[in-house]
Scaffold this active site. Structure first.
Site, PDB file in Angstrom:
ATOM      1  N   ARG A 107       0.835  -1.201   0.000  1.00  0.00           N
ATOM      2  CA  ARG A 107       0.000   0.000   0.000  1.00  0.00           C
ATOM      3  C   ARG A 107       0.862   1.241   0.000  1.00  0.00           C
ATOM      4  O   ARG A 107       1.735   1.404   0.850  1.00  0.00           O
ATOM      5  CB  ARG A 107      -0.926   0.009   1.228  1.00  0.00           C
ATOM      6  CG  ARG A 107      -1.919   1.156   1.197  1.00  0.00           C
ATOM      7  CD  ARG A 107      -2.905   1.091   2.333  1.00  0.00           C
ATOM      8  NE  ARG A 107      -2.336   1.542   3.598  1.00  0.00           N
ATOM      9  CZ  ARG A 107      -3.061   1.940   4.635  1.00  0.00           C
ATOM     10  NH1 ARG A 107      -4.368   1.918   4.560  1.00  0.00           N
ATOM     11  NH2 ARG A 107      -2.483   2.332   5.744  1.00  0.00           N
ATOM     12  N   THR A 111      -0.994   7.655  -1.048  1.00  0.00           N
ATOM     13  CA  THR A 111      -2.250   7.564  -1.797  1.00  0.00           C
ATOM     14  C   THR A 111      -3.191   6.494  -1.239  1.00  0.00           C
ATOM     15  O   THR A 111      -4.373   6.483  -1.557  1.00  0.00           O
ATOM     16  CB  THR A 111      -1.972   7.234  -3.268  1.00  0.00           C
ATOM     17  OG1 THR A 111      -1.407   5.913  -3.362  1.00  0.00           O
ATOM     18  CG2 THR A 111      -1.002   8.239  -3.871  1.00  0.00           C
ATOM     19  N   ASP A 206       2.721  -6.783  10.083  1.00  0.00           N
ATOM     20  CA  ASP A 206       3.709  -6.512  11.118  1.00  0.00           C
ATOM     21  C   ASP A 206       3.510  -7.438  12.314  1.00  0.00           C
ATOM     22  O   ASP A 206       4.474  -7.934  12.910  1.00  0.00           O
ATOM     23  CB  ASP A 206       3.613  -5.056  11.583  1.00  0.00           C
ATOM     24  CG  ASP A 206       4.253  -4.096  10.589  1.00  0.00           C
ATOM     25  OD1 ASP A 206       5.022  -4.553   9.714  1.00  0.00           O
ATOM     26  OD2 ASP A 206       3.980  -2.889  10.673  1.00  0.00           O
TER      27      ASP A 206
END
Length: 212
Positions: A107, A111, A206
């Protein structure tokens, strides 16, 4: 919120309990991975309930009999990298012979749009039931683009599994691909200004891989 027979939002107590444990910021990496694996297996059990079967003859210790076994199209599991990898083993525990493809997306932090960097699918993909998995369905951009790629390669029979979804992402995915069956562990409240799901569970990748 749109409603469709192609959208399943789970209410099973075991799934909801495990998702609550996932949300807790005190849940460590090892436990988080195990929970993702377990939730994927529980969701997969339902998502694969329509696999075709055929009667085959086997011999039990007592006698020969006709008994049902999975038939027809073979299965492909396609995680959206990298967080989707955490769901693969749970699905493979149910269908060990499934092939595994990979679609890499990240990602753009400015944006919030998905950027593809890798696509490798089992061949022939058009003959397989394809289960695309990603723990989080946030804006829906990665899921839409991943399924776009699969369809470009000939994939037709597609299901999508996630653990947590935002209403915005679910609506976007369903509108872009109304033929895809979508399985959601829990539908959360909304996206925040940074396009993270609220209340969510943070960054699934993560937390699965222990990175920040």
């Amino acid at each position: 919120m749109i409603k469709s027979e192609n959208i399943v939002i789970f209410e099973h107590p075991l799934i909801q309990h495990k998702i609550s444990l996932l949300r807790d910021k005190a849940t460590g990496t090892n436990e988080f991975r195990k929970l993702v694996d377990e939730i994927a297996m529980l969701e997969g059990f339902e998502a694969l309930s329509d696999l075709p079967v055929e009667d085959v003859e086997i011999e039990t210790p007592i006698e020969k009999c006709k008994t049902p076994m999975i038939a027809g199209r073979k299965l492909a599991v396609v995680p959206i990298l990298r967080a989707g990898l955490g769901m693969v083993s749970g699905i493979l525990a149910l269908v060990p012979n499934a092939k595994v493809g990979h679609i890499g997306m990240y990602r753009d932090e400015e944006t919030h749009q998905p950027q593809e960097y890798y696509c490798k699918l089992p061949d022939p993909i058009e003959e397989r039931l394809i289960v695309v998995c990603d723990p989080m369905l946030a804006t829906g951009g990665s899921a839409v683009d991943a399924i776009d790629q699969i369809k470009k390669h000939g994939g037709k029979n597609i299901k999508f599994m996630c653990i947590i979804a935002a209403p915005e992402g679910l609506e976007k995915l369903h509108k872009a691909h109304p033929d895809v069956q979508i399985y959601v562990g829990h539908l959360d409240r909304q996206l925040n200004e940074d396009a993270y799901i609220c209340p969510g569970l943070g960054d699934a990748g993560d937390r699965i891989f222990g990175t920040k």
